[in-house]
Design an enzyme around this catalytic site. Sequence first.
Site, PDB file in Angstrom:
ATOM      1  N   GLY A   1       0.516  -1.348   0.155  1.00 41.84           N
ATOM      2  CA  GLY A   1      -0.067   0.093  -0.155  1.00 41.84           C
ATOM      3  C   GLY A   1       0.823   1.371  -0.210  1.00 41.84           C
ATOM      4  O   GLY A   1       0.703   1.723   1.336  1.00 41.84           O
TER       5      GLY A   1
ATOM      6  N   ARG B   1       0.444   6.099  -1.787  1.00 41.34           N
ATOM      7  CA  ARG B   1       0.083   7.468  -1.139  1.00 41.34           C
ATOM      8  C   ARG B   1       0.757   7.006   0.242  1.00 41.34           C
ATOM      9  O   ARG B   1       1.097   5.714   1.081  1.00 41.34           O
ATOM     10  CB  ARG B   1      -1.014   7.968  -1.425  1.00 41.34           C
ATOM     11  CG  ARG B   1      -2.346   6.537  -0.973  1.00 41.34           C
ATOM     12  CD  ARG B   1      -3.480   7.161  -0.735  1.00 41.34           C
ATOM     13  NE  ARG B   1      -4.631   6.389  -0.270  1.00 41.34           N
ATOM     14  CZ  ARG B   1      -5.923   6.103  -0.229  1.00 41.34           C
ATOM     15  NH1 ARG B   1      -6.347   6.839  -1.218  1.00 41.34           N
ATOM     16  NH2 ARG B   1      -6.399   5.731   0.420  1.00 41.34           N
TER      17      ARG B   1
ATOM     18  N   ASP C   1      -3.543  -7.246  -4.204  1.00 37.40           N
ATOM     19  CA  ASP C   1      -4.609  -6.995  -3.126  1.00 37.40           C
ATOM     20  C   ASP C   1      -4.203  -8.112  -2.183  1.00 37.40           C
ATOM     21  O   ASP C   1      -3.412  -9.592  -2.884  1.00 37.40           O
ATOM     22  CB  ASP C   1      -6.386  -7.456  -4.058  1.00 37.40           C
ATOM     23  CG  ASP C   1      -6.419  -7.177  -2.875  1.00 37.40           C
ATOM     24  OD1 ASP C   1      -6.354  -6.859  -1.614  1.00 37.40           O
ATOM     25  OD2 ASP C   1      -8.128  -7.309  -3.212  1.00 37.40           O
ATOM     26  N   VAL C   2      -3.463  -7.385  -0.774  1.00 38.54           N
ATOM     27  CA  VAL C   2      -3.463  -8.411   0.223  1.00 38.54           C
ATOM     28  C   VAL C   2      -4.279  -9.402   0.589  1.00 38.54           C
ATOM     29  O   VAL C   2      -3.336  -9.851   1.249  1.00 38.54           O
ATOM     30  CB  VAL C   2      -2.237  -7.536   0.825  1.00 38.54           C
ATOM     31  CG1 VAL C   2      -0.818  -6.049   1.067  1.00 38.54           C
ATOM     32  CG2 VAL C   2      -3.377  -6.203   1.532  1.00 38.54           C
TER      33      VAL C   2
ATOM     34  N   ASN D   1       2.317  -2.142   5.426  1.00 40.80           N
ATOM     35  CA  ASN D   1       1.536  -1.060   5.593  1.00 40.80           C
ATOM     36  C   ASN D   1      -0.086  -1.137   5.211  1.00 40.80           C
ATOM     37  O   ASN D   1      -1.022   0.247   5.880  1.00 40.80           O
ATOM     38  CB  ASN D   1       2.615  -0.927   4.912  1.00 40.80           C
ATOM     39  CG  ASN D   1       1.670   1.277   4.655  1.00 40.80           C
ATOM     40  OD1 ASN D   1       1.768   2.348   5.965  1.00 40.80           O
ATOM     41  ND2 ASN D   1       1.238   1.795   3.383  1.00 40.80           N
TER      42      ASN D   1
ATOM     43  N   SER E   1      -1.407   0.432  15.650  1.00 36.62           N
ATOM     44  CA  SER E   1      -1.653   1.500  15.233  1.00 36.62           C
ATOM     45  C   SER E   1      -2.341   1.877  16.775  1.00 36.62           C
ATOM     46  O   SER E   1      -2.485   0.924  17.147  1.00 36.62           O
ATOM     47  CB  SER E   1      -3.466   1.649  14.755  1.00 36.62           C
ATOM     48  OG  SER E   1      -3.747   3.058  15.371  1.00 36.62           O
TER      49      SER E   1
ATOM     50  N   TYR F   1     -11.301  -1.930  13.216  1.00 29.20           N
ATOM     51  CA  TYR F   1      -9.785  -1.417  12.942  1.00 29.20           C
ATOM     52  C   TYR F   1      -9.062  -1.742  13.926  1.00 29.20           C
ATOM     53  O   TYR F   1      -8.286  -2.058  13.846  1.00 29.20           O
ATOM     54  CB  TYR F   1     -10.361  -0.591  12.544  1.00 29.20           C
ATOM     55  CG  TYR F   1      -9.308   1.457  12.277  1.00 29.20           C
ATOM     56  CD1 TYR F   1      -8.563   0.479  11.398  1.00 29.20           C
ATOM     57  CD2 TYR F   1      -8.173   1.448  13.159  1.00 29.20           C
ATOM     58  CE1 TYR F   1      -7.058   1.096  10.706  1.00 29.20           C
ATOM     59  CE2 TYR F   1      -7.403   1.901  12.663  1.00 29.20           C
ATOM     60  CZ  TYR F   1      -6.625   2.141  11.772  1.00 29.20           C
ATOM     61  OH  TYR F   1      -4.835   2.392  11.419  1.00 29.20           O
TER      62      TYR F   1
ATOM     63  N   ALA G   1      -9.392  -4.090  16.336  1.00 27.27           N
ATOM     64  CA  ALA G   1      -9.241  -5.504  16.630  1.00 27.27           C
ATOM     65  C   ALA G   1      -8.264  -5.987  15.798  1.00 27.27           C
ATOM     66  O   ALA G   1      -7.718  -6.925  16.074  1.00 27.27           O
ATOM     67  CB  ALA G   1     -10.918  -6.417  16.392  1.00 27.27           C
TER      68      ALA G   1
ATOM     69  N   LYS H   1      -5.829  -4.079  14.018  1.00 31.29           N
ATOM     70  CA  LYS H   1      -4.811  -3.524  14.824  1.00 31.29           C
ATOM     71  C   LYS H   1      -3.950  -4.234  16.261  1.00 31.29           C
ATOM     72  O   LYS H   1      -2.953  -4.139  16.130  1.00 31.29           O
ATOM     73  CB  LYS H   1      -4.994  -2.330  14.929  1.00 31.29           C
ATOM     74  CG  LYS H   1      -4.692  -1.050  13.344  1.00 31.29           C
ATOM     75  CD  LYS H   1      -3.814  -1.247  13.045  1.00 31.29           C
ATOM     76  CE  LYS H   1      -4.510  -0.515  11.290  1.00 31.29           C
ATOM     77  NZ  LYS H   1      -2.924  -0.968  10.345  1.00 31.29           N
TER      78      LYS H   1
ATOM     79  N   ILE I   1      -2.008  10.733  12.386  1.00 31.92           N
ATOM     80  CA  ILE I   1      -1.260  11.196  11.291  1.00 31.92           C
ATOM     81  C   ILE I   1      -1.839  11.880  10.072  1.00 31.92           C
ATOM     82  O   ILE I   1      -2.973  11.290   9.719  1.00 31.92           O
ATOM     83  CB  ILE I   1      -0.496   9.985  10.538  1.00 31.92           C
ATOM     84  CG1 ILE I   1       0.223   9.264  11.709  1.00 31.92           C
ATOM     85  CG2 ILE I   1       0.843  10.151   9.712  1.00 31.92           C
ATOM     86  CD1 ILE I   1       0.836  10.087  12.647  1.00 31.92           C
TER      87      ILE I   1
HETATM   88  P1  NAD Z   1      -4.018   5.989   3.231  1.00 31.57           P
HETATM   89  O1  NAD Z   1      -5.363   5.463   3.011  1.00 31.57           O
HETATM   90  O2  NAD Z   1      -3.676   7.250   2.464  1.00 31.57           O
HETATM   91  O3  NAD Z   1      -3.158   4.429   2.889  1.00 31.57           O
HETATM   92  C1  NAD Z   1      -3.352   3.352   2.845  1.00 31.57           C
HETATM   93  C2  NAD Z   1      -2.881   2.600   1.467  1.00 31.57           C
HETATM   94  O4  NAD Z   1      -3.188   1.421   1.456  1.00 31.57           O
HETATM   95  C3  NAD Z   1      -3.492   2.964   0.070  1.00 31.57           C
HETATM   96  O5  NAD Z   1      -2.869   3.197  -1.017  1.00 31.57           O
HETATM   97  C4  NAD Z   1      -4.731   1.927  -0.395  1.00 31.57           C
HETATM   98  O6  NAD Z   1      -4.686   1.093  -1.482  1.00 31.57           O
HETATM   99  C5  NAD Z   1      -3.569   0.503   0.177  1.00 31.57           C
HETATM  100  N1  NAD Z   1      -4.186  -0.229   0.367  1.00 31.57           N
HETATM  101  C6  NAD Z   1      -5.213  -0.643   1.088  1.00 31.57           C
HETATM  102  N2  NAD Z   1      -6.236  -1.853   0.865  1.00 31.57           N
HETATM  103  C7  NAD Z   1      -4.795  -2.729   0.548  1.00 31.57           C
HETATM  104  C8  NAD Z   1      -5.410  -3.951  -0.474  1.00 31.57           C
HETATM  105  N3  NAD Z   1      -5.921  -4.075  -0.141  1.00 31.57           N
HETATM  106  N4  NAD Z   1      -4.239  -4.490  -1.117  1.00 31.57           N
HETATM  107  C9  NAD Z   1      -3.153  -3.572  -1.192  1.00 31.57           C
HETATM  108  N5  NAD Z   1      -3.005  -2.161  -0.598  1.00 31.57           N
HETATM  109  C10 NAD Z   1      -4.346  -1.454  -0.110  1.00 31.57           C
HETATM  110  O7  NAD Z   1      -3.988   5.715   4.761  1.00 31.57           O
HETATM  111  P2  NAD Z   1      -2.586   5.771   5.964  1.00 31.57           P
HETATM  112  O8  NAD Z   1      -2.794   6.713   6.807  1.00 31.57           O
HETATM  113  O9  NAD Z   1      -1.613   6.460   5.226  1.00 31.57           O
HETATM  114  O10 NAD Z   1      -2.588   4.336   6.199  1.00 31.57           O
HETATM  115  C11 NAD Z   1      -1.415   3.463   6.435  1.00 31.57           C
HETATM  116  C12 NAD Z   1      -1.465   2.352   7.565  1.00 31.57           C
HETATM  117  O11 NAD Z   1      -0.783   3.301   8.142  1.00 31.57           O
HETATM  118  C13 NAD Z   1      -2.552   1.557   7.520  1.00 31.57           C
HETATM  119  O12 NAD Z   1      -2.509   0.602   7.804  1.00 31.57           O
HETATM  120  C14 NAD Z   1      -3.332   2.294   8.833  1.00 31.57           C
HETATM  121  O13 NAD Z   1      -4.315   1.913   9.451  1.00 31.57           O
HETATM  122  C15 NAD Z   1      -2.211   2.983  10.013  1.00 31.57           C
HETATM  123  N6  NAD Z   1      -2.574   3.589  11.040  1.00 31.57           N
HETATM  124  C16 NAD Z   1      -2.809   5.364   9.848  1.00 31.57           C
HETATM  125  C17 NAD Z   1      -2.637   6.065  10.934  1.00 31.57           C
HETATM  126  C18 NAD Z   1      -3.362   7.799  10.573  1.00 31.57           C
HETATM  127  O14 NAD Z   1      -3.836   8.325  11.394  1.00 31.57           O
HETATM  128  N7  NAD Z   1      -3.201   8.560   9.274  1.00 31.57           N
HETATM  129  C19 NAD Z   1      -2.778   5.846  12.267  1.00 31.57           C
HETATM  130  C20 NAD Z   1      -2.118   4.347  12.849  1.00 31.57           C
HETATM  131  C21 NAD Z   1      -2.225   4.073  11.935  1.00 31.57           C
END
Ligand code: NAD
Length: 247
Positions: A11, A14, A64-65, A91, A142, A155, A157, A159, A188
Site C-alpha cells: 500500500g 500514497r 491485493d494483500v 502498511n 495503530s 479496526y 481489533a 490493529k 497522522i
Molecule cells: P492511506 O489510506 O493514505 O493509504 C493506505 C494504502 O493502502 C492505500 O494506498 C491503499 O490503496 C492501500 N491498500 C488498501 N487496501 C489494500 C489491499 N487490499 N492491498 C494492497 N494495498 C491496499 O492510509 P495511511 O494513513 O497512509 O495508512 C497507512 C497505514 O497506517 C494503515 O495500515 C493505517 O491503518 C495505519 N495508520 C494510519 C494512521 C493515520 O492517522 N493516518 C494512524 C494509525 C495507523
Amino acid sequence: MLKNQVAIITGSARGIGKEIALMYYKQGAKIVVNYPGDFEKEAAESVVETIRSEGGEAMAVCADVTNFKEAEELIKTTVSTYGKIDILVNNAGITKDMLLTRMTEAEFDAVINVNLKGVFNCTKFAVKAMLKTGGKIINISSIVGLSGNVGQCNYSASKAGIIGFTKTIAKEYGSRNIRVNAIAPGFIQTDMTKVLKESVKEEMNKQIPLKRLGNPEEIAKVATFLASDLASYVTGEVIRVDGGMAM
Ligand code: NAD
C-alpha cells in the site's frame, strides 16, 4: 543505512507507505511499491518514477494483500527481479468506522481482511524467502490497537491482532535472524484522516501532549530505524509514534 537492501512496502502509492518507500530509497534500498488495483496504478508508477529519476531502483507491483495467491506473487516477483527480499513493511490498511450495533458483517470482514489477514498473507511468503538470509518485518499497527476507539471495533481489533502476530512471529523466527516489530502511529495527516472535521482535529490536538497531528515522514523515520542495523537487537517491540497521545 539500507544500502543494497530490497524492500517491499504494501500500500505504498500514497500516504505513510509512500513516505516509507521514499525514505528507504534515500537510504539505499531497492523498492517494491505495492498497490491493490488499477485505480492506483498511476500513483504507484509516479512513486517509482520519482525514485528512478534520482538514479534509484524501484518497481510497482499490483497485488491485493487480502488475496493469498496475489500476496505470494508479490513476493515471487520481488525475488525474481531483485534476487532476494530483506525488508517487508506491512502498511496497507483501511477503515470502515461504525458503532458495533450498526456495523455490518461486510464492514467487519473487509477491515479484518486487509489489515490482519493481509499481514498474514504477505508475512508468510516473505518469511519463507528470508529463512536463509534473515530479514526485517515492520507491521503498521495503530494506537487504537492498544487503547480501543469508539466506532472502530473492526479496526482496533485488526490493529491489536497485528501486535499479537508481530510478537509471535518474532519468537518463531528470531533464531533465523528475522526481526519483527510494529509501529503504532497516532493521528497522522494522510488521506485516511483527511475526512475528519476540523473541530474533531482540534479536539484531538488537545489530547496530544505535542499538540499537533503527526506527518507521514515521522512514521517513516521510525520505520527506517527498525529496518536498519541501528535496531539490530530490537525484535517483538511495538513503538508508539503518536506525540504522546496513548501513554
Ligand atoms: P492511506 O489510506 O493514505 O493509504 C493506505 C494504502 O493502502 C492505500 O494506498 C491503499 O490503496 C492501500 N491498500 C488498501 N487496501 C489494500 C489491499 N487490499 N492491498 C494492497 N494495498 C491496499 O492510509 P495511511 O494513513 O497512509 O495508512 C497507512 C497505514 O497506517 C494503515 O495500515 C493505517 O491503518 C495505519 N495508520 C494510519 C494512521 C493515520 O492517522 N493516518 C494512524 C494509525 C495507523
